[in-house]
Design a protein around this motif. Structure first.
Motif, short mmCIF file in Angstrom:
data_model
loop_
_atom_site.label_atom_id
_atom_site.label_comp_id
_atom_site.label_asym_id
_atom_site.label_seq_id
_atom_site.Cartn_x
_atom_site.Cartn_y
_atom_site.Cartn_z
N PHE A 16 -19.04 -16.83 -1.35
CA PHE A 16 -18.00 -16.40 -1.78
C PHE A 16 -18.39 -15.17 -2.43
N PHE A 17 -19.48 -15.13 -3.14
CA PHE A 17 -19.92 -13.93 -4.15
C PHE A 17 -20.42 -12.89 -3.50
N LEU A 54 -23.59 -28.88 -10.76
CA LEU A 54 -22.82 -28.33 -11.75
C LEU A 54 -23.71 -27.97 -12.94
N ILE A 89 -26.25 -16.59 -9.80
CA ILE A 89 -26.48 -17.33 -8.31
C ILE A 89 -27.69 -16.91 -7.85
N LEU A 113 -21.78 -21.14 -2.92
CA LEU A 113 -21.31 -20.22 -3.82
C LEU A 113 -21.47 -18.86 -3.58
N TRP A 114 -22.88 -18.63 -3.06
CA TRP A 114 -23.16 -17.17 -2.59
C TRP A 114 -22.42 -16.73 -1.46
N ARG A 137 -30.72 -19.08 -6.97
CA ARG A 137 -31.38 -19.47 -5.68
C ARG A 137 -32.78 -18.89 -5.48
N SER A 183 -25.79 -20.30 -16.28
CA SER A 183 -24.73 -19.20 -16.78
C SER A 183 -24.80 -19.08 -18.04
N ILE A 243 -21.63 -13.29 -12.94
CA ILE A 243 -21.81 -14.83 -12.00
C ILE A 243 -22.73 -14.67 -10.76
N LEU A 267 -25.71 -25.06 -12.81
CA LEU A 267 -24.98 -23.83 -12.78
C LEU A 267 -24.44 -23.56 -14.26
N GLY A 282 -25.79 -26.02 -2.22
CA GLY A 282 -24.31 -25.86 -2.95
C GLY A 282 -24.54 -24.57 -3.59
N PHE A 283 -25.56 -23.80 -3.77
CA PHE A 283 -25.55 -22.56 -4.25
C PHE A 283 -25.43 -21.50 -3.13
#
Length: 607
Positions: free
Chosen positions: A428-429, A369, A211, A425-426, A215, A376, A207, A372, A421-422
């Motif tokens: 968090f990851f 979404l 991301i 997400l980055w 990006r 994915s 995942i 994403l 948005g990404f």
């Protein structure tokens, strides 16, 4: 006049202005002795007295905050500790920020973070803790403290986030702190990330790779690529190929690993990390260095191309290594992966043009979404089908194609909600990826000879890449100093190495086999490349950047025209603004400040 003075002072963030609040108080007190005092009404006098009392409190708190951690006394309120903390703190780019009433007194600037930074970090902690509670009610013992797998991952990620924040105060990339926290917590037995975590970390790493690649595709500026296409290809693919071949040959003979492992290692190590270079480029760009020739845009474009090629080549090599098909299928895997990945990316990017409808009120979250899930399925599906190299190419192609079609429908490339948005997400990851990667290193299992050999391979390959960049940069419009700076920026390793370094090791289940030893060497060299090149590249860019790059006398501040306030690749796009455009913007701003009547026309009687 007093009312205007009060309004001006009220608009300024005087709470963070420690330079000379006493001068402002003296100015206000002096107004009581002016001849204009008789012209003031009661309300104006009340406002001035109110502002004077407020500034007096701020001045007192400011002096206390300067001396609270200092033994120098009032004669030298600005201690070395104050100067150090002030240098580490970054200014908020947004003009307005809210904070509780007593925050500036309890947590004085610059010894403590801004309330915005603190509250953001607190929000992440709350989200993590509550998420664990939800997982505990669903998963049971796997999330139970202290030995539950999900619980240990939560503790590791939160600690890594804090460690990354501490390292970022030194102007170094926070990912270095995240990697170091993972290593320390694993070897101090605070957590135990062993082979039982493979089924979890494997999917988390995939995942994170989605991301990273998305990006990379969204960060490619179409206009910049058209303008710098030959320079990007020469400085991107050329030095990448040279470094990957050098690493492959040296690792074959120095580490004594098979050719397929050595070429997989070369493909991973040759990738460049924008996460390291962007922070330094933004800092240099704000001072006008490298702006005239668009060097920041060139470096970002090269990094994106390098990442896509590295991941695609690694996927093809990995698929061939673990393929159980015939020799013909192994030979055809590379062209099928390339054509299939690019074809799927074009299809999904064009699909993002027609759905959702451009005027839909929920168009931004739906597009994020949709992109994403498309990227994915490209990565996860290609691995399931046995064509690992197709997924990364499809991911980058889909993101870039979507960016192009969205820009034609009215979305500004520099204000793209999908990129924001990404970025979230980055956020968090990133700690998940680097903390888990750091936890893969166990000091008791390290081999000193392998570390020395890996260090020699990385030093030699970096020097050769610097030389090849200088040679291939001929004809790109850069002088020798600018070529050297570009090669230093392209030396940084981080994201791709953390995402792909442990992949081969996770695919081998037999810990006693020779393949496991080979894969462990690959992972160790990848992690060593992060620890060696990321801080060195960031430090060299910061120190040598002002000496190697040409400074523009009047750099354009792109942040003043942006709605986004976060430091990202978006801050590097508007590198050159025509003088007439800049003058028109300034004139427009001056006209907006002029007094106007009820019809909206300029009222010259009030000027």
């Amino acid at each position: 006049m007093s009312t205007n003075l009060y309004n001006v002072a009220e608009k300024n963030d005087y709470r963070n202005s420690y330079d000379n609040p006493i001068a402002t108080i003296t100015c206000l007190n002096g107004m009581n002795n002016m001849d204009q005092e008789n012209d003031m009404n009661g309300t104006e006098k009340t406002d001035i007295n109110k502002l004077t009392r407020s500034l007096s409190k701020v001045s007192t708190a400011s002096q206390k905050s300067k001396t609270r951690f200092s033994d120098n006394g009032d004669d030298n309120p600005r201690s070395w500790w104050y100067a150090f903390c002030l240098k580490c703190r970054s200014k908020e780019s947004t003009p307005e920020t809210w904070e509780p009433k007593y925050w500036s007194f309890l947590c004085p600037f610059p010894y403590c973070p801004h309330y915005r930074d603190f509250s953001r970090f607190l929000a992440l902690i709350i989200i993590g803790v509550v998420s664990w509670c939800i997982l505990y009610t669903i998963a049971g013992d796997i999330a139970a403290p202290p030995n539950g797998q999900l619980f240990q991952l939560l503790i590791l990620v939160l600690a890594a986030k804090f460690g990354g924040w501490l390292i970022s105060l030194t102007n170094l990339p926070g990912l270095i702190g995240m990697l170091f926290v993972g290593m320390v917590m694993q070897n101090l037995h605070v957590v135990n990330i062993d082979d039982t975590f493979n089924h979890i970390t494997k999917h988390l790493r995939r995942i994170a790779l989605v991301i990273i690649l998305t990006r990379a595709g969204l960060d490619l500026d179409p206009s910049a690529l058209r303008r710098l296409k030959w320079s990007v290809l020469k400085l991107g693919l050329g030095p990448w190929f040279v470094e990957s071949v050098v690493v492959a040959i040296m690792s074959k003979f120095c580490l004594n690993i098979p050719w397929d492992y050595s070429f997989a290692l070369g493909a991973v190590v040759a990738a460049v990390s924008p996460a390291v270079t962007v922070v330094c480029l933004i800092r240099l760009r704000s001072k006008g260095f490298g702006v005239a020739k668009g060097i920041p845009t060139l470096i970002i474009a090269i990094a994106g191309i390098d990442d896509a090629v590295s991941v695609a080549v690694f996927g093809i090599i990995e698929g061939a290594m673990f393929s159980v098909g015939s020799l013909t299928s192994v030979i055809l895997q590379a062209p099928i992966s390339i054509v299939g990945g690019i074809g799927f990316g074009l299809f999904w990017g064009i699909l993002c043009r027609y759905t959702p409808e451009r005027n839909d009120p929920y168009v931004a979250p739906l597009r994020i979404l949709l992109l994403l899930v498309g990227c994915s399925i490209s990565v996860f599906g290609s691995e399931t089908l046995g064509y690992s190299g197709a997924g990364p190419l499809g991911c980058v192609t889909a993101a870039f194609t979507a960016l192009v079609v969205w820009s034609k429908q009215g979305w500004d490339i520099e204000k793209n909600p999908a990129s924001e948005g990404f970025e979230i997400l980055w956020m968090f990851f990133e700690p998940i990826l680097f903390s888990v990667t750091g936890a893969q290193i166990k000091f008791s299992e390290l081999d000193g000879n392998i570390l020395l050999m890996g260090l020699g391979i990385l030093v030699a390959s970096s020097l050769i890449r610097i030389a090849s960049t200088a040679v291939l940069g001929i004809g790109c419009g850069l002088n020798l100093k600018e070529k050297f700076f570009t090669s230093l920026a392209l030396m940084a390793k981080a994201t791709v190495q953390a995402a792909l370094g442990p992949v081969i090791l996770g695919a081998i289940t037999d810990r006693t086999s020779e393949e496991h030893i080979y894969a462990n060497k690959v992972m160790m060299v990848c992690i060593l490349s992060i620890m060696l090149t990321a801080p060195i590249s960031a430090i060299l860019m910061t120190i040598l950047g002002p000496r190697l790059l040409t400074r523009t006398n009047t750099p354009f501040k792109a942040n003043s025209l942006r709605t986004s306030h976060r430091a990202s690749v978006r801050s590097l796009r508007d590198l050159v603004v025509a003088p007439e455009k800049h003058a028109a913007i300034m004139e427009e701003g001056k006209e907006n400040d002029l007094p106007r009547n009820n019809q909206g026309e300029i009222d010259k009687t009030k000027m």
